[in-house]
Enzyme design. Structure first.
Site, PDB file in Angstrom:
ATOM      1  N   GLU A 276     -72.276  27.790 -17.141  1.00 36.29           N
ATOM      2  CA  GLU A 276     -72.595  26.332 -16.773  1.00 36.29           C
ATOM      3  C   GLU A 276     -72.780  26.211 -15.080  1.00 36.29           C
ATOM      4  OE1 GLU A 276     -68.453  24.230 -16.130  1.00 36.29           O
ATOM      5  OE2 GLU A 276     -67.983  25.773 -17.556  1.00 36.29           O
TER       6      GLU A 276
ATOM      7  N   LYS B 129     -59.495  23.269 -17.299  1.00 34.82           N
ATOM      8  CA  LYS B 129     -59.772  22.678 -15.661  1.00 34.82           C
ATOM      9  C   LYS B 129     -58.854  23.065 -14.705  1.00 34.82           C
ATOM     10  CE  LYS B 129     -61.991  18.414 -14.663  1.00 34.82           C
ATOM     11  NZ  LYS B 129     -63.453  19.143 -14.236  1.00 34.82           N
TER      12      LYS B 129
ATOM     13  N   ARG C 227     -56.998  17.969 -23.091  1.00 35.34           N
ATOM     14  CA  ARG C 227     -57.663  19.176 -22.455  1.00 35.34           C
ATOM     15  C   ARG C 227     -56.559  19.472 -21.281  1.00 35.34           C
ATOM     16  NH1 ARG C 227     -63.432  18.684 -19.751  1.00 35.34           N
ATOM     17  NH2 ARG C 227     -62.476  17.284 -18.342  1.00 35.34           N
TER      18      ARG C 227
END
Length: 386
Positions: A269, A233, A131
């Protein structure tokens, strides 16, 4: 423009094969000496087997710096210098660093656990590494390979092993950072990058502990937008949620649940975790579309649920589906799996039943059983670090 073009050409060269590569591939920016350098730092000289002086029974989710951190630098997209473990402390950085001026930075979150037999383990750290690679590609940054990332995390955990809580008392939260540390004035990729890892022992993320969450659906502020960086992220994703989160918490809510920015119809989210709803035994969660972070716990819960026989749908989830859901829960590295007791949307609140038969409890029990070694790890998710 010359400097920026040169940096971008370097990135294209180093990342051109990433998307089609195997999990072992990645940017070649880390020096091959990294593993040898880390192996030369015997963790036993840093942290003994005794526990740190911590009240493990009252461990929250606050910063409690452990003994050591790990750093490595890369200049001009060449090789990183050898990584090193050093005492936790402040770092020196130019006021014109790319991360301070333009937000060029990424972070990850990983937990190290201790089992009853004393063994130390990580959960799917290679997924964090992959990621970070994807995020680095989006943010025009070099990134470690999977092996280098995982090796650095293992050594950081071992150097701080006395801060890993006793079994069932919490975990060591490990925070890898990749930041543009080099100075730059004009908008462009930084000329130097720092890969840094620090760690802190933690307990429950929410102040409610294991109690059900009370969420507020936000329809004024948005976490991300299509085409932005909500799907990676990036450090830039988090400060924008503070206003909405602070406002919600001042009104007694645990956290904020965000909607898509286009028409404010579909769930995305929460501030730091993914969302699931359950209706008639079917589990649904918003489908990643570039503005939703694909959480590693989220992926794991989906696999576990399907293995247990549940139907799982990754789809657009209208906010109205919350109003007649049988159950709602959140997932994330920090929060684990957290049941939602109530949700408020446009001054209307809905309460969800709380009992021992909750789907989320079954999923969480299986997940934690894999952590502890009580449930078979058929996917090979758990990585031993000693």
């Amino acid at each position: 423009m010359i400097q920026r073009s040169a940096c971008l050409r370097g990135l294209l060269t180093k990342h051109s094969t990433f998307l089609s590569s195997t999990p072992k591939a990645g940017a070649t920016c880390f020096a091959t000496q990294a593993t040898a350098a880390l192996n030369s730092c015997d963790p036993s000289t840093y942290s003994g087997d005794e526990y740190a002086d911590v009240d493990w029974n009252n461990l929250g989710f606050g910063l409690m710096p452990s003994d050591y951190m790990y750093t490595m630098k890369c200049s001009d997209y060449e090789n990183f210098e050898q990584g090193k473990l050093s005492r936790y402390g402040n770092i020196e950085m130019s006021p014109s660093a790319g991360v301070l001026n333009y937000g060029q930075g990424l972070f990850e979150g990983i937990k190290a656990y201790r089992r009853d037999n004393g063994g130390l383990f990580l959960f799917r750290p290679e997924q964090n590494a992959m990621r970070m690679q994807i995020g680095a590609e989006r943010m025009c940054m070099p990134a470690p390979s999977v092996e280098q990332f995982v090796d650095a995390v293992k050594h950081t955990a071992l150097a701080n092993r006395r801060w890993i809580p006793p079994p069932g008392k919490g975990s060591l939260y490990i925070r890898p950072l990749l930041i543009g540390s080099g100075p730059i004035l004009g908008l462009g990729p930084a000329p130097e990058y720092t890969f840094l890892i620090y760690a802190s022992p933690v307990g429950n993320y929410f102040k409610e502990g294991t109690a059900p969450l009370n969420l507020y659906v936000e329809d004024e502020f948005f976490r991300s937008s299509h085409g932005g960086v909500g799907g990676v992220k990036s450090i830039t994703n988090y400060a924008p949620v503070l206003k909405a989160q602070g406002r919600a918490r001042s009104r007694g809510f645990s956290d904020v649940l965000y909607l898509n920015s286009v028409d404010k119809r579909n769930l995305e989210e929460a501030s730091s975790c993914n969302i699931f709803i359950v209706k008639d035994g079917v589990i649904s969660t918003p489908k990643p579309n570039g503005s939703i972070l694909e959480g590693i716990t989220r992926k794991s819960i989906i696999d576990i649920a399907r293995d247990l026989g549940y139907q799982v749908e990754e789809r657009s989830v209208p906010v109205d589906d919350l109003m007649d859901a049988d159950e709602v829960f959140c997932s994330g590295t920090a929060v684990g799996v957290a049941p939602v007791g109530s949700i408020t949307y446009q001054n209307k609140s809905v309460q969800y039943k709380m009992d021992a038969e909750l789907v989320s409890r079954r999923l969480y029990s299986t997940l934690t059983g894999i952590y502890r070694g009580a449930v078979e790890d058929k996917w090979g998710w758990v990585v031993e670090i000693d």
